[in-house]
Design an enzyme around this catalytic site. Sequence first.
Site, mmCIF file in Angstrom:
data_model
loop_
_atom_site.group_PDB
_atom_site.id
_atom_site.type_symbol
_atom_site.label_atom_id
_atom_site.label_comp_id
_atom_site.label_asym_id
_atom_site.label_seq_id
_atom_site.Cartn_x
_atom_site.Cartn_y
_atom_site.Cartn_z
ATOM 1 N N ARG A 45 -103.095 43.072 44.530
ATOM 2 C CA ARG A 45 -104.016 43.797 44.205
ATOM 3 C C ARG A 45 -105.237 43.535 45.308
ATOM 4 O O ARG A 45 -105.754 44.500 45.869
ATOM 5 C CB ARG A 45 -104.842 43.649 42.823
ATOM 6 C CG ARG A 45 -104.588 44.935 42.164
ATOM 7 C CD ARG A 45 -105.341 44.608 40.643
ATOM 8 N NE ARG A 45 -105.012 43.382 40.104
ATOM 9 C CZ ARG A 45 -104.697 43.182 39.055
ATOM 10 N NH1 ARG A 45 -104.238 44.298 37.990
ATOM 11 N NH2 ARG A 45 -104.537 42.039 38.565
ATOM 12 N N LYS A 205 -89.488 40.676 23.909
ATOM 13 C CA LYS A 205 -88.384 39.845 23.901
ATOM 14 C C LYS A 205 -87.021 40.115 22.881
ATOM 15 O O LYS A 205 -85.951 39.840 23.507
ATOM 16 C CB LYS A 205 -88.750 38.132 23.988
ATOM 17 C CG LYS A 205 -89.640 38.221 25.378
ATOM 18 C CD LYS A 205 -90.544 36.946 25.067
ATOM 19 C CE LYS A 205 -91.565 36.725 26.145
ATOM 20 N NZ LYS A 205 -92.544 35.350 25.969
HETATM 21 P P1 NAP Z 1 -100.588 37.314 36.730
HETATM 22 O O1 NAP Z 1 -101.011 36.147 37.190
HETATM 23 O O2 NAP Z 1 -101.733 38.358 36.283
HETATM 24 O O3 NAP Z 1 -100.331 38.023 38.259
HETATM 25 C C1 NAP Z 1 -100.283 39.343 38.463
HETATM 26 C C2 NAP Z 1 -99.962 39.542 40.087
HETATM 27 O O4 NAP Z 1 -99.612 40.881 40.437
HETATM 28 C C3 NAP Z 1 -101.133 39.266 40.857
HETATM 29 O O5 NAP Z 1 -100.762 38.590 42.236
HETATM 30 C C4 NAP Z 1 -101.894 40.532 41.118
HETATM 31 O O6 NAP Z 1 -102.564 40.708 42.355
HETATM 32 C C5 NAP Z 1 -100.538 41.627 41.244
HETATM 33 N N1 NAP Z 1 -100.966 42.773 40.660
HETATM 34 C C6 NAP Z 1 -101.089 43.473 39.371
HETATM 35 N N2 NAP Z 1 -101.179 44.444 39.361
HETATM 36 C C7 NAP Z 1 -100.933 45.031 40.678
HETATM 37 C C8 NAP Z 1 -100.902 46.629 41.269
HETATM 38 N N3 NAP Z 1 -101.377 47.387 40.507
HETATM 39 N N4 NAP Z 1 -100.881 46.354 42.668
HETATM 40 C C9 NAP Z 1 -100.671 45.301 43.294
HETATM 41 N N5 NAP Z 1 -100.526 44.043 42.866
HETATM 42 C C10 NAP Z 1 -100.900 44.011 41.463
HETATM 43 O O7 NAP Z 1 -99.262 37.905 35.833
HETATM 44 P P2 NAP Z 1 -98.198 36.634 35.652
HETATM 45 O O8 NAP Z 1 -98.658 35.803 34.543
HETATM 46 O O9 NAP Z 1 -97.698 36.151 36.948
HETATM 47 O O10 NAP Z 1 -97.038 37.652 35.221
HETATM 48 C C11 NAP Z 1 -96.292 38.676 35.992
HETATM 49 C C12 NAP Z 1 -95.117 39.195 35.285
HETATM 50 O O11 NAP Z 1 -94.210 38.110 34.799
HETATM 51 C C13 NAP Z 1 -95.743 39.934 33.774
HETATM 52 O O12 NAP Z 1 -94.770 40.984 33.586
HETATM 53 C C14 NAP Z 1 -95.500 38.768 32.913
HETATM 54 O O13 NAP Z 1 -95.158 39.577 31.265
HETATM 55 C C15 NAP Z 1 -94.219 38.185 33.218
HETATM 56 N N6 NAP Z 1 -94.006 36.798 32.848
HETATM 57 C C16 NAP Z 1 -95.187 35.975 32.908
HETATM 58 C C17 NAP Z 1 -94.762 34.743 32.268
HETATM 59 C C18 NAP Z 1 -96.036 33.637 32.318
HETATM 60 O O14 NAP Z 1 -95.635 32.577 31.998
HETATM 61 N N7 NAP Z 1 -97.117 34.021 32.913
HETATM 62 C C19 NAP Z 1 -93.708 34.321 31.697
HETATM 63 C C20 NAP Z 1 -92.399 35.186 31.943
HETATM 64 C C21 NAP Z 1 -92.862 36.455 32.475
HETATM 65 P P3 NAP Z 1 -103.997 39.897 42.686
HETATM 66 O O15 NAP Z 1 -103.365 38.545 42.866
HETATM 67 O O16 NAP Z 1 -104.404 40.460 43.947
HETATM 68 O O17 NAP Z 1 -104.625 39.926 41.421
HETATM 69 N N1 HSE Z 2 -97.009 35.229 27.500
HETATM 70 C C1 HSE Z 2 -95.818 34.810 27.389
HETATM 71 C C2 HSE Z 2 -95.411 33.644 26.307
HETATM 72 C C3 HSE Z 2 -95.358 34.590 28.550
HETATM 73 O O1 HSE Z 2 -96.684 32.985 26.072
HETATM 74 O O2 HSE Z 2 -94.511 33.373 26.060
HETATM 75 C C4 HSE Z 2 -93.577 34.023 28.702
HETATM 76 O O3 HSE Z 2 -93.012 35.211 28.582
#
Ligand code: NAP
Ligand code: HSE
Length: 438
Positions: A45, A205
């Site tokens: 972003r 999930k």
């Molecule tokens: P996050 O920390 O919020 O990171 C999101 C990233 O995407 C950031 O780099 C953000 O940019 C970018 N972004 C968001 N909206 C955007 C847009 N409209 N245009 C361009 N860039 C955009 O999220 P996360 O925790 O890594 O999770 C990402 C995905 O993986 C989600 O679908 C989540 O459900 C999934 N997931 C997460 C986990 C976990 O443990 N966190 C585990 C499994 C799956 P900026 O850096 O510039 O803000």
């Molecule tokens: N928010 C999710 C969790 C990330 O706590 O399990 C992994 O999908």
Amino acid sequence: MRQIGIGIAGLGTVGAGVYKHLAQNRALLTERVGAELVVRRAVVRDVNKPRVAGPPPGELTTRWQDLIDDPAVDIVVELMGGIDEPLALINAAIDAGKVVVTGNKALLAEHGREIFARAAGKKVPVFFEASTAGGIPIIKTIREALIANHIVSIHGIINGTSNYILTRMTDAGLDFSTALAEAQAQGYAEADPTLDINGWDAAHKAIILASLAYGFWVETGNIFVEGIDKLTATDIRFAGELGYRVKLLAIIKADAGPENGGGVEVRVHPTLIPKTHVLASVSGVFNAVRVCGDVVGETLFYGRGAGQDPTASAVISDLAEAAVALNGERRCYGFTPHGLYGTCRPLEGIRSRYYLRLAVDDRPGVLAQVAGILGHNEIGISSVVQPETHDEAGRAQLVLMLDRASHRQMQTALDEILRLGCVMPPAALLRVESFGAE
Ligand code: NAP
Ligand code: HSE
């Protein structure tokens, strides 16, 4: 050495982890995959945000379309979160013949049917190991390793944030908001933690697991979902005294017996699990998934369910598979529909045991009135506890463990109980799971 170009959309918790571990284990991965995985571009972003891991600023963009337009990008990795933009990106990538990797369970739960139909039509695989249970390879396990089985049931602790919160509340006596803040600081929670707390992250999930296991795309409107947001420390404590731990559990079953009316049952709710059961000992951010198959019997998978490193491990396993997929035809493009099951069982008919806590006037005859209502609704009582202590309003706490009953029976009885003048709403009603021992 052949190079395979990767475009990552999202460099947050997960995307940065993927970048970091691709760099750290480059030599090992190159040998194992037989090609070098090279990140060509990343979408964010804000290109000016300071980042600990990621490509040089010149390779950052704010337009996901740049990944589609770049001929050097062979694989598109969607790790942005959200629905509309990831959907547009994934559709565009499939149409452009670029293999897709995503960890976006909310998107797959809501649009999986159309995404996988499009992927199969274009013969472009979509990989999604990171969408469910973090570092546990449960997608590949159900789709590939257990292909010989009719899946009898799946029980999963599949939301790391809520399991972390419940563990910290139970073991360290933290209040809900302190435990949630810790989970957010560790990168476990979703950008909007409401989904973790209200059960819908686990439900997304569960939809993915049920759809893979039973071969039809389960609709969000056909499942029962309750989160940990209404759970009280009092019920966690009473459950503990009765020999149970409370876990947010996803339960998926295909018991097509006449008593159950056929179909597949998919539900997510706080659940009392006997302390002696292995799932009761799954603590903190750890997830566990128990899968029973008609050929293999009972299996159990355990690991970190959220956070940067375990999730990056799952994404990179997909990248390795995607690299191989670039070379040719596949049996499966992500999800293979099949025709054996096809319906979800309506909630009203789903049967379970229950824990019921009521705040009641402490006078003779109250227990008899409650027991009478349960009796005429044909719900058996397996135990009753009434501690001698009272709440701030001077009411007694009546804790009942109830035998198996349908959701409809239980709701009817509860409505009648709450109309009694001697019972003070709300009641605490939780389901109990005995893992086939009922
Ligand atoms: P996050 O920390 O919020 O990171 C999101 C990233 O995407 C950031 O780099 C953000 O940019 C970018 N972004 C968001 N909206 C955007 C847009 N409209 N245009 C361009 N860039 C955009 O999220 P996360 O925790 O890594 O999770 C990402 C995905 O993986 C989600 O679908 C989540 O459900 C999934 N997931 C997460 C986990 C976990 O443990 N966190 C585990 C499994 C799956 P900026 O850096 O510039 O803000
Ligand atoms: N928010 C999710 C969790 C990330 O706590 O399990 C992994 O999908």
